[in-house]
Design a protein around this motif. Structure first.
Motif, mmCIF file in Angstrom:
data_model
loop_
_atom_site.group_PDB
_atom_site.id
_atom_site.type_symbol
_atom_site.label_atom_id
_atom_site.label_comp_id
_atom_site.label_asym_id
_atom_site.label_seq_id
_atom_site.Cartn_x
_atom_site.Cartn_y
_atom_site.Cartn_z
ATOM 1 N N MET A 1 47.444 23.161 -8.985
ATOM 2 C CA MET A 1 48.865 22.887 -8.758
ATOM 3 C C MET A 1 49.737 23.847 -9.558
ATOM 4 O O MET A 1 50.710 23.459 -10.221
ATOM 5 C CB MET A 1 49.190 21.435 -9.082
ATOM 6 N N ARG A 2 49.343 25.135 -9.511
ATOM 7 C CA ARG A 2 50.136 26.168 -10.173
ATOM 8 C C ARG A 2 51.561 26.171 -9.610
ATOM 9 O O ARG A 2 51.752 26.099 -8.410
ATOM 10 C CB ARG A 2 49.465 27.526 -9.958
ATOM 11 N N GLY A 3 52.533 26.279 -10.487
ATOM 12 C CA GLY A 3 53.941 26.169 -10.125
ATOM 13 C C GLY A 3 54.576 24.927 -10.707
ATOM 14 O O GLY A 3 55.779 24.899 -10.977
ATOM 15 N N TYR A 4 53.765 23.879 -10.923
ATOM 16 C CA TYR A 4 54.244 22.675 -11.592
ATOM 17 C C TYR A 4 53.916 22.743 -13.083
ATOM 18 O O TYR A 4 52.824 23.168 -13.468
ATOM 19 C CB TYR A 4 53.592 21.422 -11.004
ATOM 20 N N TYR A 5 54.847 22.304 -13.904
ATOM 21 C CA TYR A 5 54.603 22.169 -15.332
ATOM 22 C C TYR A 5 53.476 21.170 -15.546
ATOM 23 O O TYR A 5 53.424 20.119 -14.889
ATOM 24 C CB TYR A 5 55.886 21.694 -16.015
ATOM 25 N N GLY B 1 52.011 26.349 -3.678
ATOM 26 C CA GLY B 1 51.333 27.538 -3.159
ATOM 27 C C GLY B 1 51.808 28.754 -3.909
ATOM 28 O O GLY B 1 52.739 28.683 -4.726
ATOM 29 N N GLY B 2 51.167 29.886 -3.647
ATOM 30 C CA GLY B 2 51.593 31.077 -4.361
ATOM 31 C C GLY B 2 50.756 32.293 -4.045
ATOM 32 O O GLY B 2 49.890 32.280 -3.163
ATOM 33 N N ASP C 1 49.388 35.129 -11.652
ATOM 34 C CA ASP C 1 49.704 34.278 -10.513
ATOM 35 C C ASP C 1 51.147 33.805 -10.586
ATOM 36 O O ASP C 1 51.683 33.557 -11.672
ATOM 37 C CB ASP C 1 48.794 33.047 -10.484
ATOM 38 N N VAL C 2 51.747 33.653 -9.416
ATOM 39 C CA VAL C 2 53.068 33.047 -9.288
ATOM 40 C C VAL C 2 52.930 31.860 -8.350
ATOM 41 O O VAL C 2 52.608 32.024 -7.166
ATOM 42 C CB VAL C 2 54.111 34.033 -8.741
ATOM 43 N N GLY C 3 53.122 30.659 -8.880
ATOM 44 C CA GLY C 3 53.045 29.454 -8.073
ATOM 45 C C GLY C 3 54.435 28.951 -7.726
ATOM 46 O O GLY C 3 55.338 28.952 -8.578
ATOM 47 N N GLU D 1 60.526 22.744 -7.016
ATOM 48 C CA GLU D 1 61.276 22.730 -8.274
ATOM 49 C C GLU D 1 61.369 24.109 -8.906
ATOM 50 O O GLU D 1 61.942 24.253 -9.988
ATOM 51 C CB GLU D 1 60.627 21.738 -9.240
ATOM 52 N N GLY D 2 60.794 25.124 -8.255
ATOM 53 C CA GLY D 2 60.879 26.468 -8.790
ATOM 54 C C GLY D 2 59.511 27.087 -8.995
ATOM 55 O O GLY D 2 58.477 26.464 -8.748
ATOM 56 N N PRO D 3 59.476 28.342 -9.480
ATOM 57 C CA PRO D 3 58.211 29.048 -9.661
ATOM 58 C C PRO D 3 57.619 28.844 -11.055
ATOM 59 O O PRO D 3 58.299 28.427 -11.994
ATOM 60 C CB PRO D 3 58.606 30.508 -9.464
ATOM 61 N N GLY D 4 56.336 29.144 -11.175
ATOM 62 C CA GLY D 4 55.655 29.198 -12.456
ATOM 63 C C GLY D 4 54.813 30.451 -12.518
ATOM 64 O O GLY D 4 54.241 30.869 -11.512
ATOM 65 N N PHE D 5 54.749 31.099 -13.677
ATOM 66 C CA PHE D 5 54.032 32.360 -13.849
ATOM 67 C C PHE D 5 52.860 32.146 -14.808
ATOM 68 O O PHE D 5 53.013 31.494 -15.844
ATOM 69 C CB PHE D 5 54.966 33.439 -14.406
ATOM 70 N N TYR D 6 51.711 32.742 -14.471
ATOM 71 C CA TYR D 6 50.509 32.526 -15.268
ATOM 72 C C TYR D 6 49.740 33.829 -15.410
ATOM 73 O O TYR D 6 49.504 34.535 -14.420
ATOM 74 C CB TYR D 6 49.603 31.477 -14.608
#
Length: 371
Positions: free
Chosen positions: A276-280, A334-335, A353-355, A359-364
């Protein structure tokens, strides 16, 4: 959180020779380690997030095979240390160590950190507005010590120790006060149990073909030096399928099921760098969670020797009880991602990765694939 990494440097176990600047440049773009020999690489990272301000750290990766035998599986130990401008700090350590001829398999992770935790409440319908901020010191020690019983099948004890201390629960200014969940005053919990694992992967960090399946049980009891009584069952199934020499299609199914007085930090947590990349991590949390993801990887692209990419999609749902899982509470994500071949001879990639979620993107940024 946004992360950047700067040119990786590979360090030899031998004494450094003259001309180290030239050697640094050469080793930053090539893998000179012989097959079967241990490899170690370290590189600095820079990150930023609203709850920490700027974060500076180092990531390192040790790869080796038992007795330097290339017929043995590739073992890995990853470490990450960081400090922020808000005086927060931490040390992370992950390990997947295979013994000679797979006789033993040691799988686990260690965490020590002083790091803020955003708390949105418990349940599948929590709002994303004005989370509470829980500042605390956190220790996690989780290991499985597994013995091979037949080829690719392992069984053994599992231990999980988690401690939260020096906690401060900061209610948001523009939001109704959250009801304090179990564990916000701090505490420690020791879980003992067992794990059954099937694993025919040869390279844990970049699985091109193979199946990993785990089911484990952990019991946390006051009689075992825990502050709360609860138990959990965890299920994790991952499969990777090559579509050609460069491409891989992978999928994962994850289930967490807890019963009893579960502290807020040990509930099933949706989000993070693995699934669930993109969620905190912990954006949604409850006693039970079902999650799945699928990913297609180009390792590397056909036009490049080192650069690759990926696309992925996932969905998950949390619930207080198993029979209360609901279709309307399923959250999608998704991402896309980029890959850089860090260890050509060992087929290890660095991933960015960018998820994306509603609620917005997340970077890993991490070494090795998410699953």
């Amino acid at each position: 959180m946004f992360l950047l990494a700067f040119g990786p440097e590979e360090f030899s176990f031998a004494q450094e020779k003259p001309g180290w600047i030239k050697r640094f440049i050469q080793k930053s773009i090539s893998d000179t380690t012989s097959n079967g020999k241990p490899s170690f690489r370290i590189y600095p990272t820079l990150a930023y997030s609203p709850e920490t301000s700027f974060e500076f750290g180092f990531s390192s990766l040790l790869l080796f095979q038992a007795k330097n035998d290339t017929l043995n599986r590739l073992s890995e130990i990853q470490a990450f240390t960081f400090i922020t401008l808000e005086a927060q700090y931490g040390i992370w350590l992950d390990n997947a160590i295979y013994g000679n001829k797979d006789k033993w398999f040691v799988l686990g992770r260690t965490r020590f950190q002083r790091f803020p935790l955003l708390y949105y409440g418990i349940g599948p319908e929590t709002t994303g507005n004005e989370p509470a901020l829980i500042d605390a010191n956190y220790i996690l020690l989780r290991q499985r010590i597994l013995r091979k019983v037949v080829p690719n099948l392992f069984i053994g004890p599992e231990v999980d120790y988690q401690q939260l201390y020096n906690t401060k629960f900061n209610q948001p200014d523009d939001h109704d006060a959250y009801e304090l969940p179990i564990g916000t005053g701090g505490g420690r919990n020791l879980g003992l149990g067992a794990a059954l694992v099937y694993d025919n992967r040869h390279n844990v960090l970049n699985v091109r073909k193979g199946l990993f399946g785990e089911i484990s049980f952990l019991n946390y009891a006051k009689s075992l030096a825990s502050d709360h009584n609860f138990y959990g069952v965890n299920l994790d199934i991952r499969s990777s399928h090559p579509t050609n020499d460069r491409n891989v299609l992978a999928w994962q199914f994850l289930g967490n099921f807890f019963t009893g007085e579960v502290p807020f930090n040990q509930l099933a947590l949706m989000g993070g760098e693995m699934i669930m990349r993109g969620y905190y991590s912990g954006r949604y949390r409850d006693k039970n969670m079902l999650a799945t993801q699928v990913e297609h990887r180009w390792l590397p692209f056909k036009f490049s020797k080192r650069i690759g990419g990926t696309v992925f999609a996932a969905a998950a749902v949390v619930a207080p009880r198993v029979h209360e899982f609901s279709w309307k509470h399923i959250r999608p994500s998704g991402g896309v991602g980029l890959r850089y071949l860090l260890f050509p001879k060992k087929d290890i990639f660095l991933r960015l990765d960018v998820g994306f979620t509603k609620e917005g993107p997340g970077f890993y940024l991490f070494t090795g694939e998410a699953f």
